[in-house]
Design a protein around this motif. Structure first.
Motif, short mmCIF file in Angstrom:
data_model
loop_
_atom_site.label_atom_id
_atom_site.label_comp_id
_atom_site.label_asym_id
_atom_site.label_seq_id
_atom_site.Cartn_x
_atom_site.Cartn_y
_atom_site.Cartn_z
N LEU A 67 7.69 1.19 15.41
CA LEU A 67 7.99 -0.27 15.76
C LEU A 67 9.27 -0.20 17.18
N ALA A 68 9.94 1.05 16.76
CA ALA A 68 10.91 1.23 17.91
C ALA A 68 10.25 1.60 19.50
N MET A 69 9.07 2.08 19.52
CA MET A 69 8.46 2.28 20.76
C MET A 69 7.85 0.91 21.14
N GLU A 70 7.30 0.31 20.19
CA GLU A 70 6.86 -1.04 20.62
C GLU A 70 7.92 -2.05 21.28
N GLY A 71 8.79 -1.97 20.81
CA GLY A 71 10.25 -2.81 21.28
C GLY A 71 10.44 -2.27 22.73
N ILE A 72 10.58 -0.96 22.92
CA ILE A 72 11.03 -0.34 24.17
C ILE A 72 9.96 -0.65 25.05
N ILE A 73 8.70 -0.81 24.98
CA ILE A 73 7.67 -1.12 25.64
C ILE A 73 7.61 -2.52 26.05
N LYS A 74 7.81 -3.30 25.14
CA LYS A 74 7.87 -4.73 25.57
C LYS A 74 9.02 -5.15 26.30
N GLU A 75 10.25 -4.25 26.22
CA GLU A 75 11.50 -4.52 26.84
C GLU A 75 11.10 -4.35 28.45
N GLY A 76 10.18 -3.06 28.34
CA GLY A 76 9.81 -2.73 30.02
C GLY A 76 8.94 -3.55 30.66
N GLU A 77 8.08 -4.20 29.94
CA GLU A 77 7.14 -5.18 30.32
C GLU A 77 7.76 -6.28 30.92
N GLU A 78 8.66 -6.79 30.09
CA GLU A 78 9.57 -8.01 30.59
C GLU A 78 10.40 -7.74 32.06
#
Length: 188
Positions: free
Chosen positions: A89-100
């Motif tokens: 879940l942590a990496m998923e959140g970091i990746i989503k933030e990067g996509e934004e």
């Protein structure tokens, strides 16, 4: 109204982790998922980057990440455990933030600075994770796993340092106004 539990929540609720070895294996599954997801994510970052040094760093890091996935498979194998991922879940959140960040910034130095910021968050998470997993491997006397995890930890630290270097070589200065600047500023 009661919220329906996910498969992971149901599994965790029925069988809590009660020892360090199981916790270690759970952490391996987490980072295995993260690294496999990064193999799919890094090409997107490479495509969005405009700075040539940054593009080269991402090309190299993609190959390195694929090797890290293979290394994790060797860690699992050394312990007699089937390699499998568990959603991180942590990496998923970091990746989503990067996509934004990539969606919300125009191509050029500002986006490149944002991509570096996102990539460094990934690296810092990986450094923390591999450091912890190495400590667990040492405590559990999993020597083969320890050696493999320490090799990856060293690579992650070098990747983080490289990203800082790229940002400091005038890229962040270019992002101030969103365009190339003629003055050559030394890194802080």
């Amino acid at each position: 109204m009661a919220k329906k539990k996910s498969a992971n929540e149901a599994q965790n609720a029925s069988k809590p982790i009660t020892n360090l070895k199981d916790f270690f294996i759970d952490g391996l599954k987490d980072i295995y998922w993260a690294e496999n997801t990064l193999v799919k994510t890094i090409p997107k970052m490479l495509e969005q980057a405009t700075d040539q040094k940054l593009k080269t760093a991402f090309k190299d890091h993609l190959a390195q990440t694929k090797m890290q996935v293979e290394r994790l498979e060797k860690v699992f194998e050394s312990m007699g455990v089937k390699p499998e991922g568990k959603k991180c879940l942590a990496m998923e959140g970091i990746i989503k933030e990067g996509e934004e960040i990539m969606e919300e910034t125009a191509p050029g130095p500002v986006r490149d600075a944002g991509i570096i910021a996102s990539a460094q968050k990934v690296e810092h998470y990986e450094i923390a994770t591999y450091g912890t997993l190495a400590a667990f491997a040492k405590t559990l006397n999993e020597r083969a796993a320890l050696d493999l995890l320490l090799k990856t930890l060293g690579e992650e630290k070098k990747s983080d340092s490289l990203l800082s270097s790229i940002a400091d070589t005038n890229l962040n200065s270019q992002a101030v106004d969103g365009k190339l600047q003629s003055k050559d500023l030394n890194a802080v």
